[in-house]
Motif scaffolding. Sequence first.
Motif, PDB file in Angstrom:
ATOM      1  N   LEU A 104       0.739  -1.119   0.091  1.00 56.01           N
ATOM      2  CA  LEU A 104      -0.079   0.072  -0.058  1.00 56.01           C
ATOM      3  C   LEU A 104       0.853   1.162  -0.007  1.00 56.01           C
ATOM      4  O   LEU A 104       0.930   2.088   0.888  1.00 56.01           O
ATOM      5  CB  LEU A 104      -1.044   0.100   1.224  1.00 56.01           C
ATOM      6  N   GLN A 106       1.075   4.239  -1.176  1.00 56.79           N
ATOM      7  CA  GLN A 106       0.388   5.346  -0.866  1.00 56.79           C
ATOM      8  C   GLN A 106      -0.051   5.857   0.611  1.00 56.79           C
ATOM      9  O   GLN A 106      -0.153   7.061   0.967  1.00 56.79           O
ATOM     10  CB  GLN A 106      -0.957   5.724  -1.499  1.00 56.79           C
ATOM     11  N   THR A 107       0.285   4.845   1.521  1.00 55.44           N
ATOM     12  CA  THR A 107       0.080   5.160   2.978  1.00 55.44           C
ATOM     13  C   THR A 107       1.479   5.289   3.546  1.00 55.44           C
ATOM     14  O   THR A 107       1.377   5.487   4.562  1.00 55.44           O
ATOM     15  CB  THR A 107      -0.607   3.806   3.481  1.00 55.44           C
ATOM     16  N   GLU A 110       2.656   3.105   6.349  1.00 52.98           N
ATOM     17  CA  GLU A 110       1.576   2.949   7.739  1.00 52.98           C
ATOM     18  C   GLU A 110       1.596   1.325   8.050  1.00 52.98           C
ATOM     19  O   GLU A 110       0.891   0.495   7.056  1.00 52.98           O
ATOM     20  CB  GLU A 110       0.529   3.824   7.549  1.00 52.98           C
TER      21      GLU A 110
END
Length: 124
Positions: A104, A106-107, A110
């Motif tokens: 992921l 774009q996180t 995180e």
Amino acid sequence: QVQLVESGGGSVQAGGSLTLSCTTSGSVYSDNCFGWFRQTPGSSREGVAVVYTGDGITDISNSVKGRFTISPGNATNTVSLQMNSLKPEDTAMYYCAADRMACLRQTGGEGVNFWGQGTQVTVS
């Protein structure tokens, strides 16, 4: 314990190239997500490029698309980030991450559990 060993950072002039490598054990490498994230002081972490080793699908940030390539490295259990046409704004600490959450991009990493120690890239 998962270990990610990074190498390949350094200083380069604008327009130059560097290759970052991230090596881990085979059990971690297979069918997993690996990503390269970068961070400068005072800024949030940015997902640069990620790859799923199960099928080789990648996700590249628009800020580096066309200049950076993430791929399985030449060495076993290694993921590489080839960085070409480097710009001063690419200057950052680069971290390798391994975790399904790393896909992921774009996180910004995180929820990722496993990180390398970081390698500095400086473009002048």
